[in-house]
Write a protein that holds these residues in place. Sequence first.
Motif, PDB file in Angstrom:
ATOM      1  N   HIS A  45       0.831  -1.206   0.000  1.00  0.00           N
ATOM      2  CA  HIS A  45       0.000   0.000   0.000  1.00  0.00           C
ATOM      3  C   HIS A  45       0.865   1.255   0.000  1.00  0.00           C
ATOM      4  O   HIS A  45       0.488   2.276  -0.576  1.00  0.00           O
ATOM      5  CB  HIS A  45      -0.940  -0.011   1.211  1.00  0.00           C
ATOM      6  N   HIS A  46       2.003   1.179   0.653  1.00  0.00           N
ATOM      7  CA  HIS A  46       2.932   2.311   0.629  1.00  0.00           C
ATOM      8  C   HIS A  46       3.526   2.470  -0.772  1.00  0.00           C
ATOM      9  O   HIS A  46       3.651   3.601  -1.272  1.00  0.00           O
ATOM     10  CB  HIS A  46       4.040   2.091   1.655  1.00  0.00           C
ATOM     11  N   PHE A  47       3.844   1.366  -1.403  1.00  0.00           N
ATOM     12  CA  PHE A  47       4.384   1.412  -2.765  1.00  0.00           C
ATOM     13  C   PHE A  47       3.388   2.036  -3.735  1.00  0.00           C
ATOM     14  O   PHE A  47       3.773   2.792  -4.638  1.00  0.00           O
ATOM     15  CB  PHE A  47       4.748  -0.002  -3.221  1.00  0.00           C
ATOM     16  N   TYR A  48       2.105   1.739  -3.569  1.00  0.00           N
ATOM     17  CA  TYR A  48       1.087   2.243  -4.493  1.00  0.00           C
ATOM     18  C   TYR A  48       1.053   3.764  -4.544  1.00  0.00           C
ATOM     19  O   TYR A  48       0.612   4.349  -5.536  1.00  0.00           O
ATOM     20  CB  TYR A  48      -0.293   1.714  -4.111  1.00  0.00           C
ATOM     21  N   LEU A  49       1.527   4.426  -3.499  1.00  0.00           N
ATOM     22  CA  LEU A  49       1.550   5.892  -3.481  1.00  0.00           C
ATOM     23  C   LEU A  49       2.482   6.463  -4.547  1.00  0.00           C
ATOM     24  O   LEU A  49       2.341   7.619  -4.961  1.00  0.00           O
ATOM     25  CB  LEU A  49       1.994   6.397  -2.103  1.00  0.00           C
ATOM     26  N   LEU A  50       3.442   5.649  -4.992  1.00  0.00           N
ATOM     27  CA  LEU A  50       4.396   6.126  -5.997  1.00  0.00           C
ATOM     28  C   LEU A  50       3.788   6.185  -7.392  1.00  0.00           C
ATOM     29  O   LEU A  50       4.302   6.909  -8.259  1.00  0.00           O
ATOM     30  CB  LEU A  50       5.625   5.221  -6.023  1.00  0.00           C
ATOM     31  N   ILE A  51       2.726   5.441  -7.622  1.00  0.00           N
ATOM     32  CA  ILE A  51       2.112   5.430  -8.957  1.00  0.00           C
ATOM     33  C   ILE A  51       1.607   6.819  -9.345  1.00  0.00           C
ATOM     34  O   ILE A  51       1.942   7.335 -10.417  1.00  0.00           O
ATOM     35  CB  ILE A  51       1.002   4.368  -9.046  1.00  0.00           C
ATOM     36  N   PRO A  52       0.796   7.492  -8.488  1.00  0.00           N
ATOM     37  CA  PRO A  52       0.389   8.862  -8.852  1.00  0.00           C
ATOM     38  C   PRO A  52       1.541   9.854  -8.891  1.00  0.00           C
ATOM     39  O   PRO A  52       1.469  10.848  -9.608  1.00  0.00           O
ATOM     40  CB  PRO A  52      -0.634   9.231  -7.770  1.00  0.00           C
ATOM     41  N   VAL A  53       2.612   9.595  -8.128  1.00  0.00           N
ATOM     42  CA  VAL A  53       3.776  10.483  -8.186  1.00  0.00           C
ATOM     43  C   VAL A  53       4.404  10.422  -9.580  1.00  0.00           C
ATOM     44  O   VAL A  53       4.675  11.459 -10.209  1.00  0.00           O
ATOM     45  CB  VAL A  53       4.814  10.101  -7.108  1.00  0.00           C
ATOM     46  N   ALA A  54       4.637   9.210 -10.076  1.00  0.00           N
ATOM     47  CA  ALA A  54       5.240   9.044 -11.401  1.00  0.00           C
ATOM     48  C   ALA A  54       4.302   9.540 -12.498  1.00  0.00           C
ATOM     49  O   ALA A  54       4.737  10.187 -13.459  1.00  0.00           O
ATOM     50  CB  ALA A  54       5.604   7.579 -11.636  1.00  0.00           C
ATOM     51  N   LEU A  55       2.997   9.253 -12.349  1.00  0.00           N
ATOM     52  CA  LEU A  55       2.027   9.727 -13.338  1.00  0.00           C
ATOM     53  C   LEU A  55       1.944  11.247 -13.338  1.00  0.00           C
ATOM     54  O   LEU A  55       1.888  11.880 -14.402  1.00  0.00           O
ATOM     55  CB  LEU A  55       0.646   9.126 -13.053  1.00  0.00           C
ATOM     56  N   GLY A  56       1.937  11.844 -12.155  1.00  0.00           N
ATOM     57  CA  GLY A  56       1.878  13.303 -12.060  1.00  0.00           C
ATOM     58  C   GLY A  56       3.078  13.960 -12.702  1.00  0.00           C
ATOM     59  O   GLY A  56       2.948  14.977 -13.397  1.00  0.00           O
ATOM     60  N   ALA A  57       4.259  13.379 -12.494  1.00  0.00           N
ATOM     61  CA  ALA A  57       5.473  13.928 -13.108  1.00  0.00           C
ATOM     62  C   ALA A  57       5.396  13.843 -14.624  1.00  0.00           C
ATOM     63  O   ALA A  57       5.746  14.802 -15.330  1.00  0.00           O
ATOM     64  CB  ALA A  57       6.695  13.171 -12.599  1.00  0.00           C
ATOM     65  N   GLY A  58       4.925  12.713 -15.139  1.00  0.00           N
ATOM     66  CA  GLY A  58       4.797  12.555 -16.583  1.00  0.00           C
ATOM     67  C   GLY A  58       3.753  13.478 -17.183  1.00  0.00           C
ATOM     68  O   GLY A  58       3.972  14.073 -18.245  1.00  0.00           O
ATOM     69  N   MET A  59       2.613  13.638 -16.488  1.00  0.00           N
ATOM     70  CA  MET A  59       1.561  14.519 -16.989  1.00  0.00           C
ATOM     71  C   MET A  59       2.003  15.971 -16.946  1.00  0.00           C
ATOM     72  O   MET A  59       1.665  16.769 -17.823  1.00  0.00           O
ATOM     73  CB  MET A  59       0.289  14.321 -16.159  1.00  0.00           C
ATOM     74  N   SER A  60       2.766  16.332 -15.932  1.00  0.00           N
ATOM     75  CA  SER A  60       3.310  17.683 -15.854  1.00  0.00           C
ATOM     76  C   SER A  60       4.178  17.982 -17.066  1.00  0.00           C
ATOM     77  O   SER A  60       4.082  19.056 -17.685  1.00  0.00           O
ATOM     78  CB  SER A  60       4.120  17.839 -14.559  1.00  0.00           C
ATOM     79  N   ALA A  61       5.018  17.022 -17.427  1.00  0.00           N
ATOM     80  CA  ALA A  61       5.865  17.187 -18.614  1.00  0.00           C
ATOM     81  C   ALA A  61       5.025  17.280 -19.872  1.00  0.00           C
ATOM     82  O   ALA A  61       5.310  18.080 -20.776  1.00  0.00           O
ATOM     83  CB  ALA A  61       6.843  16.019 -18.710  1.00  0.00           C
ATOM     84  N   LEU A  62       3.982  16.474 -19.957  1.00  0.00           N
ATOM     85  CA  LEU A  62       3.110  16.486 -21.142  1.00  0.00           C
ATOM     86  C   LEU A  62       2.477  17.856 -21.341  1.00  0.00           C
ATOM     87  O   LEU A  62       2.517  18.419 -22.444  1.00  0.00           O
ATOM     88  CB  LEU A  62       2.033  15.412 -20.997  1.00  0.00           C
ATOM     89  N   PHE A  63       1.901  18.410 -20.277  1.00  0.00           N
ATOM     90  CA  PHE A  63       1.167  19.664 -20.426  1.00  0.00           C
ATOM     91  C   PHE A  63       2.087  20.834 -20.742  1.00  0.00           C
ATOM     92  O   PHE A  63       1.782  21.660 -21.605  1.00  0.00           O
ATOM     93  CB  PHE A  63       0.351  19.947 -19.166  1.00  0.00           C
ATOM     94  N   ILE A  64       3.214  20.924 -20.051  1.00  0.00           N
ATOM     95  CA  ILE A  64       4.105  22.066 -20.295  1.00  0.00           C
ATOM     96  C   ILE A  64       4.781  21.935 -21.653  1.00  0.00           C
ATOM     97  O   ILE A  64       5.030  22.940 -22.346  1.00  0.00           O
ATOM     98  CB  ILE A  64       5.144  22.214 -19.160  1.00  0.00           C
TER      99      ILE A  64
END
Length: 444
Positions: free
Chosen positions: A127-146
Amino acid sequence: MRKMESVEFSRYLSMLTLSVHVVFATVGVGVPLFIMIAHWLGLKRGDQQYILMAKRWARGYVISVAVGVVTGTAIALQLALLWPKFMEMAGQVVALPLFMETFAFFFEAIFLGIYLYTWNRFKNPKHHFYLLIPVALGAGMSALFITSVNAFMNTPQGFALVDGKLTNIQPLLAMFNPAMPTKVAHVLTSAYMTAAFVLASIAAFHLLRGSRSSYHRKGLALTMKIGLVFSIATALVGDLSGKFLAEYQPEKLAAAEWHFETEGEAPLILFGTLTETNEVKYAIKIPYALSFLVHSNFSGEVKGLNDIPKENHPPLVIHYLFDAMVTIGIGLTVLSLAYVMGLRRNWRFIQNKLFRMLLVASGPLAMLAIQAGWWFTEVGRQPWILNGLMKTKDAATTSPHVWLMFIAFAVLYLILMIGTGVVLTRMFKKNPAELEMEKRGIAL
């Protein structure tokens, strides 16, 4: 200060800000993937060294995120202050991706904070590991939008131009412009590649200094394997980017390759010098390669600069930026391939001092390639800030005080870079991995 001086200082300040920001943005996009992979391997193999690796990488990552916020805010501020006419013309179009980039960043930051402060607080470690999924997705989406904003500046669409103003704006059509797929793919793959080599260079540095801990050997093996995958992916995306330039920005491709005459069977030119009469000397010419890059056949016709209005020619210096980016990329691909093959076949040379020195250099070289790539992107779009619609000289502020802003921000960035280096050095020097493993009872 004359108008042109304001334009030049605005360009210099924007280039300085982008050059600083790209260091932290690249780390911000790339490192979360490695934290996630290390944590997953630790859980899968029951290996506490990988878990500790994820934890230590996350600590350093937080520092880069904090500084990236400052430099990212500076970019947003400077868009309004340095390029007011561009924002007046295109502000409504780029507002959506800029807002979405901010949302993606906060999405990433929230879960990163939860991840950092909930170690050993879950009954099920997964469950602690699962928290990293939105972190990695958020970083990728941030790059996509900018990146979609930059892509729009290269291939603007999604509006009607009436009396010099953008009307009937369709934000989604503007955001998903022709340049977006290749630019986003290139940003993501190169960020993961660069993050891999930066982390690998740190592990190699410790091994070069004599560390015998398997922690650093595991870190080096993990990052170099992933670095090889993404260096190949970056090269493949680079090929698609070349085909995109040939169709949408032929002047940029021609300037990058010092290709002056429209012709088939066009050679690819590497290195060399250019005389005042545009004669190429001392270059390496690969026959037919430019035609193949553009058309996937050896006889395809490639448009030359002489068939493009001279006032629309990008600075020919971008040839050197292109060469630097490609040369470093090829070198890192060969280096990572040699390491991975050596690891599988137990070749002893990957453990010698010279090879490890090359591994240490791979991180700075990868970051240098990222810088060259962004300079190539931005300088290669000149003389346009909004390709085909608004020239850079027409978008800049007329304020006579831009040079003061340049000095102020240069001092700020110097303080940030030195401060970041000091904080990261002290953070890990006072608490090396070996000491932390000893405290936690993890085998070295």
